[in-house]
Motif scaffolding. Structure first.
Motif, PDB file in Angstrom:
ATOM      1  N   ILE A 155       0.842  -1.187   0.000  1.00 16.41           N
ATOM      2  CA  ILE A 155       0.000   0.000   0.000  1.00 16.41           C
ATOM      3  C   ILE A 155       0.883   1.245   0.000  1.00 16.41           C
ATOM      4  O   ILE A 155       2.045   1.200   0.403  1.00 16.41           O
ATOM      5  CB  ILE A 155      -0.958   0.036   1.217  1.00 16.41           C
ATOM      6  N   SER A 156       0.330   2.337  -0.467  1.00 17.93           N
ATOM      7  CA  SER A 156       0.982   3.647  -0.439  1.00 17.93           C
ATOM      8  C   SER A 156       0.038   4.608   0.266  1.00 17.93           C
ATOM      9  O   SER A 156      -0.827   5.219  -0.372  1.00 17.93           O
ATOM     10  CB  SER A 156       1.290   4.128  -1.862  1.00 17.93           C
ATOM     11  N   PRO A 157       0.164   4.743   1.585  1.00 11.92           N
ATOM     12  CA  PRO A 157      -0.817   5.525   2.358  1.00 11.92           C
ATOM     13  C   PRO A 157      -0.810   7.015   2.082  1.00 11.92           C
ATOM     14  O   PRO A 157      -1.738   7.723   2.488  1.00 11.92           O
ATOM     15  CB  PRO A 157      -0.429   5.234   3.810  1.00 11.92           C
ATOM     16  N   GLY A 158       0.239   7.534   1.441  1.00  9.17           N
ATOM     17  CA  GLY A 158       0.319   8.977   1.223  1.00  9.17           C
ATOM     18  C   GLY A 158       0.629   9.746   2.485  1.00  9.17           C
ATOM     19  O   GLY A 158       0.181  10.885   2.658  1.00  9.17           O
ATOM     20  N   ILE A 159       1.416   9.143   3.383  1.00  5.46           N
ATOM     21  CA  ILE A 159       1.780   9.759   4.663  1.00  5.46           C
ATOM     22  C   ILE A 159       3.285   9.989   4.677  1.00  5.46           C
ATOM     23  O   ILE A 159       4.061   9.055   4.455  1.00  5.46           O
ATOM     24  CB  ILE A 159       1.370   8.858   5.841  1.00  5.46           C
ATOM     25  N   ARG A 160       3.696  11.200   4.929  1.00  4.41           N
ATOM     26  CA  ARG A 160       5.124  11.495   4.994  1.00  4.41           C
ATOM     27  C   ARG A 160       5.690  11.056   6.348  1.00  4.41           C
ATOM     28  O   ARG A 160       4.972  10.914   7.334  1.00  4.41           O
ATOM     29  CB  ARG A 160       5.371  12.992   4.794  1.00  4.41           C
ATOM     30  N   SER A 161       6.979  10.849   6.393  1.00  7.01           N
ATOM     31  CA  SER A 161       7.716  10.584   7.640  1.00  7.01           C
ATOM     32  C   SER A 161       7.131   9.415   8.431  1.00  7.01           C
ATOM     33  O   SER A 161       6.990   9.484   9.656  1.00  7.01           O
ATOM     34  CB  SER A 161       7.764  11.848   8.520  1.00  7.01           C
ATOM     35  N   MET A 162       6.779   8.334   7.745  1.00  5.46           N
ATOM     36  CA  MET A 162       6.289   7.142   8.448  1.00  5.46           C
ATOM     37  C   MET A 162       7.454   6.458   9.158  1.00  5.46           C
ATOM     38  O   MET A 162       8.527   6.280   8.589  1.00  5.46           O
ATOM     39  CB  MET A 162       5.621   6.178   7.466  1.00  5.46           C
ATOM     40  N   GLN A 163       7.214   6.058  10.409  1.00  7.89           N
ATOM     41  CA  GLN A 163       8.268   5.479  11.240  1.00  7.89           C
ATOM     42  C   GLN A 163       7.987   4.038  11.658  1.00  7.89           C
ATOM     43  O   GLN A 163       8.899   3.337  12.099  1.00  7.89           O
ATOM     44  CB  GLN A 163       8.451   6.329  12.497  1.00  7.89           C
ATOM     45  N   GLY A 164       6.752   3.599  11.555  1.00  7.08           N
ATOM     46  CA  GLY A 164       6.418   2.241  11.970  1.00  7.08           C
ATOM     47  C   GLY A 164       5.017   1.889  11.533  1.00  7.08           C
ATOM     48  O   GLY A 164       4.190   2.781  11.290  1.00  7.08           O
ATOM     49  N   ALA A 165       4.741   0.580  11.446  1.00 10.73           N
ATOM     50  CA  ALA A 165       3.407   0.136  11.042  1.00 10.73           C
ATOM     51  C   ALA A 165       3.151  -1.269  11.566  1.00 10.73           C
ATOM     52  O   ALA A 165       4.059  -2.111  11.598  1.00 10.73           O
ATOM     53  CB  ALA A 165       3.259   0.162   9.523  1.00 10.73           C
ATOM     54  N   VAL A 166       1.909  -1.516  11.990  1.00  9.11           N
ATOM     55  CA  VAL A 166       1.439  -2.841  12.384  1.00  9.11           C
ATOM     56  C   VAL A 166       0.022  -3.010  11.838  1.00  9.11           C
ATOM     57  O   VAL A 166      -0.653  -2.029  11.505  1.00  9.11           O
ATOM     58  CB  VAL A 166       1.449  -3.037  13.918  1.00  9.11           C
ATOM     59  N   ARG A 167      -0.403  -4.260  11.751  1.00  8.72           N
ATOM     60  CA  ARG A 167      -1.774  -4.532  11.284  1.00  8.72           C
ATOM     61  C   ARG A 167      -2.449  -5.516  12.220  1.00  8.72           C
ATOM     62  O   ARG A 167      -1.845  -6.508  12.626  1.00  8.72           O
ATOM     63  CB  ARG A 167      -1.768  -5.104   9.861  1.00  8.72           C
ATOM     64  N   TRP A 168      -3.723  -5.245  12.530  1.00  5.99           N
ATOM     65  CA  TRP A 168      -4.561  -6.134  13.337  1.00  5.99           C
ATOM     66  C   TRP A 168      -5.868  -6.302  12.579  1.00  5.99           C
ATOM     67  O   TRP A 168      -6.675  -5.396  12.524  1.00  5.99           O
ATOM     68  CB  TRP A 168      -4.771  -5.519  14.710  1.00  5.99           C
ATOM     69  N   GLY A 169      -6.038  -7.463  11.984  1.00  8.11           N
ATOM     70  CA  GLY A 169      -7.208  -7.682  11.137  1.00  8.11           C
ATOM     71  C   GLY A 169      -7.159  -6.730   9.958  1.00  8.11           C
ATOM     72  O   GLY A 169      -6.157  -6.636   9.249  1.00  8.11           O
ATOM     73  N   ASP A 170      -8.259  -5.988   9.754  1.00  8.49           N
ATOM     74  CA  ASP A 170      -8.281  -5.026   8.658  1.00  8.49           C
ATOM     75  C   ASP A 170      -7.885  -3.618   9.115  1.00  8.49           C
ATOM     76  O   ASP A 170      -8.024  -2.655   8.369  1.00  8.49           O
ATOM     77  CB  ASP A 170      -9.661  -4.993   8.001  1.00  8.49           C
ATOM     78  N   ARG A 171      -7.347  -3.493  10.347  1.00  6.58           N
ATOM     79  CA  ARG A 171      -6.961  -2.192  10.892  1.00  6.58           C
ATOM     80  C   ARG A 171      -5.442  -2.013  10.826  1.00  6.58           C
ATOM     81  O   ARG A 171      -4.689  -2.842  11.344  1.00  6.58           O
ATOM     82  CB  ARG A 171      -7.434  -2.047  12.339  1.00  6.58           C
ATOM     83  N   TYR A 172      -5.021  -0.943  10.194  1.00  2.00           N
ATOM     84  CA  TYR A 172      -3.610  -0.568  10.132  1.00  2.00           C
ATOM     85  C   TYR A 172      -3.344   0.549  11.141  1.00  2.00           C
ATOM     86  O   TYR A 172      -4.190   1.421  11.358  1.00  2.00           O
ATOM     87  CB  TYR A 172      -3.236  -0.068   8.739  1.00  2.00           C
ATOM     88  N   PHE A 173      -2.139   0.503  11.721  1.00  2.00           N
ATOM     89  CA  PHE A 173      -1.675   1.555  12.622  1.00  2.00           C
ATOM     90  C   PHE A 173      -0.305   2.006  12.116  1.00  2.00           C
ATOM     91  O   PHE A 173       0.596   1.182  11.949  1.00  2.00           O
ATOM     92  CB  PHE A 173      -1.559   1.035  14.059  1.00  2.00           C
ATOM     93  N   VAL A 174      -0.160   3.306  11.884  1.00  2.00           N
ATOM     94  CA  VAL A 174       1.077   3.860  11.332  1.00  2.00           C
ATOM     95  C   VAL A 174       1.515   5.031  12.198  1.00  2.00           C
ATOM     96  O   VAL A 174       0.700   5.901  12.549  1.00  2.00           O
ATOM     97  CB  VAL A 174       0.882   4.325   9.871  1.00  2.00           C
ATOM     98  N   SER A 175       2.802   5.075  12.544  1.00  2.89           N
ATOM     99  CA  SER A 175       3.346   6.200  13.305  1.00  2.89           C
ATOM    100  C   SER A 175       3.984   7.196  12.342  1.00  2.89           C
ATOM    101  O   SER A 175       4.638   6.822  11.372  1.00  2.89           O
ATOM    102  CB  SER A 175       4.372   5.730  14.338  1.00  2.89           C
ATOM    103  N   GLN A 176       3.804   8.478  12.649  1.00  2.50           N
ATOM    104  CA  GLN A 176       4.339   9.558  11.825  1.00  2.50           C
ATOM    105  C   GLN A 176       5.050  10.551  12.729  1.00  2.50           C
ATOM    106  O   GLN A 176       4.449  11.113  13.641  1.00  2.50           O
ATOM    107  CB  GLN A 176       3.211  10.260  11.056  1.00  2.50           C
ATOM    108  N   SER A 177       6.336  10.768  12.482  1.00  2.00           N
ATOM    109  CA  SER A 177       7.082  11.726  13.302  1.00  2.00           C
ATOM    110  C   SER A 177       6.843  13.147  12.808  1.00  2.00           C
ATOM    111  O   SER A 177       6.536  13.381  11.637  1.00  2.00           O
ATOM    112  CB  SER A 177       8.580  11.394  13.268  1.00  2.00           C
TER     113      SER A 177
END
Length: 301
Positions: free
Chosen positions: A216-238
């Motif tokens: 995927i290409s979320p279109g989020i700058r400065s992504m630092q981490g990502a995890v997925r739980w089911g259909d839910r994504y969690f992304v950290s952005q500094s």
């Protein structure tokens, strides 16, 4: 405070743990402010029968060149941590430091996967921890001073996994019911919105490769981490010296959450047993390892 010993007589060192709206761990040493070592990746596992948090660090010189990397294993119940240096066999039987950014971790049993920015995913064997002494211990820590402790524990790289991404960070994947899958998210830190996140299954056979299942290409700058739980994504952005941003949602609809992450946020890890989302901050004097309760995020199992 009492000390806790691990094999070879190595002493665990204390961390401060505070629980209020979040679970905050802080380093009770110079690592809270040093500009030589920086914390980056995070994941959870079981270490000698105990629930343990793993935090990766990289060491750099004044010119920004990578010198070494390590992982601090934090016993969450006793608020103690133990350092393991990361090393590479140079092919002649000599150990040299793992000079990588160590931007993310994924821990599966005795296999520790570490994001080596621009150089794939490096795998280390936690079942064969070595003890080293004297000049070798100092060299693997990237230290030149004789004042650095004379012994150290070391995990040695077993494989390099090439991946067609920048491999800035690395996160775990869970099924809808919370079952951990043998998959990881591998993503790219970019200062613009071009960063990508790929989902891969980890290889079980010695000569097998990571197999990509999604990108995927979320279109989020400065992504630092990502995890997925089911259909839910969690992304950290500094966001420089401002609180970090948590983005969450479906693969095509990631939105900013009102709950902030630590200043200088880095990697993410889901702790479904304790119902916490873990992240950490890298900036000197602001360093914290933070667990955010699922209740604050309005998450339910």
């Amino acid at each position: 405070m009492d000390t806790m010993l691990w094999p070879f007589g190595t002493t665990w060192r204390p961390v401060r743990q505070k629980k209020r709206d979040t679970v905050d761990l802080r380093w009770l040493s110079a690592r809270s402010w040093t500009q030589r070592w920086y914390p980056q990746g995070i994941d959870l596992g079981v270490w000698h029968g105990r629930r343990t948090l793993a935090v990766s660090w990289f060491r750099q010189d004044r010119a920004g060149q990578h010198l070494a990397s390590r992982v601090a294993f934090v016993d969450l119940e006793r608020s103690r941590h133990l350092d393991i240096l990361l090393a590479v066999d140079d092919g002649d039987g000599e150990l040299v430091p793992a000079r990588i950014h160590a931007g993310g971790l994924a821990w599966f049993d005795d296999r520790l996967f570490v994001a080596a920015t621009g150089r794939g995913i490096w795998e280390f064997d936690l079942s064969k921890i070595r003890r080293v002494r004297g000049p070798l211990a100092r060299r693997l820590a990237g230290a030149r001073s004789r004042g650095w402790r004379a012994t150290a524990l070391v995990a040695v790289r077993t494989r390099v996994h090439p991946v067609d991404l920048r491999c800035s960070y690395l996160g775990r994947v869970f099924d809808d019911d919370g079952t951990p899958l043998r998959r990881v998210l591998i993503g790219e830190y970019r200062t613009d919105e071009s960063g990508r996140i790929g989902e891969f299954s980890i290889p079980d056979e010695p000569d097998a490769r990571f197999v990509e299942h999604d990108r995927i290409s979320p279109g989020i700058r400065s992504m630092q981490g990502a995890v997925r739980w089911g259909d839910r994504y969690f992304v950290s952005q500094s966001d420089r010296l401002r609180p970090g941003i948590l983005c969450r949602g479906g693969r095509a609809a990631l939105e900013r959450d009102p709950v902030s992450l630590p200043v200088g946020c880095e990697d993410l890890a889901l702790d479904l047993d304790a119902e916490l989302l873990w992240s950490l901050g890298e900036h000197p004097w602001r360093r914290v390892v933070r667990g955010i309760p699922f209740a604050r995020l309005q998450l339910t199992r």
